[in-house]
Design a protein around this motif. Structure first.
Motif, PDB file in Angstrom:
ATOM      1  N   ARG A 220       5.360  -1.312  -6.165  1.00 13.82           N
ATOM      2  CA  ARG A 220       3.990  -0.789  -6.150  1.00 13.82           C
ATOM      3  C   ARG A 220       3.354  -0.896  -4.766  1.00 13.82           C
ATOM      4  O   ARG A 220       2.138  -0.785  -4.639  1.00 13.82           O
ATOM      5  N   ASP A 221       4.190  -1.123  -3.776  1.00 13.93           N
ATOM      6  CA  ASP A 221       3.708  -1.249  -2.401  1.00 13.93           C
ATOM      7  C   ASP A 221       3.978   0.059  -1.666  1.00 13.93           C
ATOM      8  O   ASP A 221       5.137   0.420  -1.451  1.00 13.93           O
ATOM      9  N   PRO A 222       2.940   0.807  -1.287  1.00 12.59           N
ATOM     10  CA  PRO A 222       3.164   2.066  -0.567  1.00 12.59           C
ATOM     11  C   PRO A 222       3.922   1.867   0.736  1.00 12.59           C
ATOM     12  O   PRO A 222       4.648   2.759   1.172  1.00 12.59           O
ATOM     13  N   ALA A 223       3.781   0.677   1.349  1.00  7.47           N
ATOM     14  CA  ALA A 223       4.491   0.418   2.602  1.00  7.47           C
ATOM     15  C   ALA A 223       5.988   0.260   2.385  1.00  7.47           C
ATOM     16  O   ALA A 223       6.772   0.412   3.317  1.00  7.47           O
ATOM     17  N   ALA A 224       6.391  -0.051   1.141  1.00  5.31           N
ATOM     18  CA  ALA A 224       7.811  -0.205   0.821  1.00  5.31           C
ATOM     19  C   ALA A 224       8.352   1.004   0.067  1.00  5.31           C
ATOM     20  O   ALA A 224       9.432   0.954  -0.527  1.00  5.31           O
ATOM     21  N   GLY A 225       7.590   2.098   0.071  1.00  9.28           N
ATOM     22  CA  GLY A 225       8.008   3.304  -0.619  1.00  9.28           C
ATOM     23  C   GLY A 225       7.708   3.306  -2.097  1.00  9.28           C
ATOM     24  O   GLY A 225       8.175   4.180  -2.830  1.00  9.28           O
ATOM     25  N   GLY A 226       6.907   2.337  -2.543  1.00  4.11           N
ATOM     26  CA  GLY A 226       6.571   2.247  -3.957  1.00  4.11           C
ATOM     27  C   GLY A 226       5.371   3.104  -4.321  1.00  4.11           C
ATOM     28  O   GLY A 226       4.687   3.664  -3.459  1.00  4.11           O
ATOM     29  N   THR A 227       5.123   3.194  -5.624  1.00  3.60           N
ATOM     30  CA  THR A 227       3.968   3.929  -6.125  1.00  3.60           C
ATOM     31  C   THR A 227       2.780   2.986  -6.231  1.00  3.60           C
ATOM     32  O   THR A 227       2.858   1.972  -6.938  1.00  3.60           O
ATOM     33  N   PRO A 228       1.674   3.266  -5.516  1.00  4.03           N
ATOM     34  CA  PRO A 228       0.526   2.351  -5.559  1.00  4.03           C
ATOM     35  C   PRO A 228       0.031   2.155  -6.983  1.00  4.03           C
ATOM     36  O   PRO A 228       0.044   3.068  -7.808  1.00  4.03           O
ATOM     37  N   GLY A 229      -0.407   0.948  -7.250  1.00  6.29           N
ATOM     38  CA  GLY A 229      -0.946   0.640  -8.565  1.00  6.29           C
ATOM     39  C   GLY A 229      -0.634  -0.790  -8.926  1.00  6.29           C
ATOM     40  O   GLY A 229       0.436  -1.311  -8.600  1.00  6.29           O
ATOM     41  N   THR A 294      -4.227  -2.648  -5.313  1.00  2.54           N
ATOM     42  CA  THR A 294      -3.092  -2.354  -4.448  1.00  2.54           C
ATOM     43  C   THR A 294      -2.827  -3.569  -3.566  1.00  2.54           C
ATOM     44  O   THR A 294      -3.747  -4.081  -2.916  1.00  2.54           O
ATOM     45  N   VAL A 295      -1.584  -4.052  -3.588  1.00  2.00           N
ATOM     46  CA  VAL A 295      -1.150  -5.150  -2.727  1.00  2.00           C
ATOM     47  C   VAL A 295      -0.066  -4.600  -1.821  1.00  2.00           C
ATOM     48  O   VAL A 295       0.995  -4.193  -2.295  1.00  2.00           O
ATOM     49  N   SER A 296      -0.324  -4.570  -0.520  1.00  2.41           N
ATOM     50  CA  SER A 296       0.582  -3.936   0.428  1.00  2.41           C
ATOM     51  C   SER A 296       0.940  -4.883   1.546  1.00  2.41           C
ATOM     52  O   SER A 296       0.146  -5.744   1.945  1.00  2.41           O
ATOM     53  N   THR A 297       2.158  -4.711   2.081  1.00  7.40           N
ATOM     54  CA  THR A 297       2.568  -5.471   3.258  1.00  7.40           C
ATOM     55  C   THR A 297       2.178  -4.773   4.547  1.00  7.40           C
ATOM     56  O   THR A 297       2.422  -5.308   5.630  1.00  7.40           O
TER      57      THR A 297
END
Length: 305
Positions: A220-229, A294-297
């Motif tokens: 769920r991490d957009p920075a890791a190519g995941g779908t935000p949420g 959203t939790v992102s790196t």
């Protein structure tokens, strides 16, 4: 033990909608983590719409950071956005340095610790048929020839039984099932699983408390190519002499808090709710609530306003 560090950006948005403007009462917010040896807060921003007439910060009885928002005018929509940037340090190999006397179960907390741990050892929920007690005791039985029961593996077995044998069911509504209900239904949300583990551990004589915060999920991490949420998350801390308060997450089955970002710690789930508030109007005026996390790196992906 090996420690890992990571940078995280967290955005937590909650929106309440009403059919017409309603009178907004006091709202209590628990969004801001506390700085500690395992968490360093770098930047925060809190945006409220309509703007609060007053915003007051305080520390609750557990030392958690709490904001109280007051509103002067009615509104048909109320929006809270919390943006946080932090550095998180976590244990990757959870082999905790438990004191020798506490490495096997049962053991007794020291006389110096008992006064401060007291209420976190007491049971908080009725269990008249002793179903939670009976379920918990199976994990404390010696195996084989009646040898000692190792403390940490026993608690991990209890945690993994919830993770493996219970069905996760997300729930946006406020409140928590009682431990007896969760045990009977064999399903629940993260906070239901946390409360069941807390009461089970307390039935065995452990000091346990409730933790509210966020979980990092690469999917769920957009920075890791995941779908935000995402959502807020809940787990457990159990006090082990020598190791201190140790994180157990029955929802994910993890120990040590590697992907857990702690915001609030309390004796009971009702004391660690991220957002509560009151409003005055007709019941039909309430149209619903939306929550997004959203939790992102990638800190740049979620700029602080």
């Amino acid at each position: 033990m090996e420690s890992l560090s990571g940078m995280f950006a967290i955005r937590h948005v909650t929106v309440y909608r009403y059919a017409r403007p309603v009178i907004l009462g006091t709202h209590r917010l628990m969004f801001r983590p506390r700085d500690s040896h395992d968490l360093r807060l770098l930047d925060t921003a809190l945006t409220i719409s309509p703007p609060a007439a007053s915003l007051r910060w305080l520390h609750d009885v557990f030392g958690n950071s709490v904001a109280l928002a007051e509103f002067a005018a009615p509104a048909a929509e109320l929006r809270f956005q919390s943006d946080i940037r932090l550095e998180h340090y976590a244990v990757d190999t959870p082999d905790f340095p438990i004191e020798d006397y506490a490495r096997s179960y049962p053991f007794s907390y020291s006389a110096d610790e008992i006064p401060d741990l007291g209420r976190t050892i007491e049971r908080h929920y009725p269990d008249p048929e002793h179903r939670v007690d009976t379920w918990a005791k199976q994990f404390a039985r010696p195996s084989g020839d009646g040898g000692l029961v190792e403390t940490q593996p026993m608690l991990e077995r209890l945690m993994r039984a919830i993770h493996d044998d219970f069905a996760y069911q997300g729930r946006d509504a406020e409140g928590t099932q009682t431990p007896a209900e969760t045990l009977a239904r064999r399903q629940g949300s993260c906070r239901d699983f946390a409360l069941l583990m807390i009461e089970a551990a307390r039935s065995l004589g452990f000091a346990a408390r409730f933790v509210s915060g966020y979980q990092y999920d690469p999917e769920r991490d957009p920075a890791a190519g995941g779908t935000p949420g995402g959502t807020t998350h809940a787990w457990v801390q159990i006090y082990l002499p020598g190791a201190g308060w140790v994180e157990f997450d029955p929802t994910s089955g993890g120990v040590g808090g590697r992907n857990l970002i702690r915001v609030a710690v309390a004796r009971d789930p009702q004391q660690a709710m991220p957002l509560t508030g009151a409003w005055t109007g007709a019941p039909a005026d309430y149209l619903g609530m939306e929550v997004s996390v959203t939790v992102s790196t990638d800190a740049a992906a979620l700029p602080i306003n």
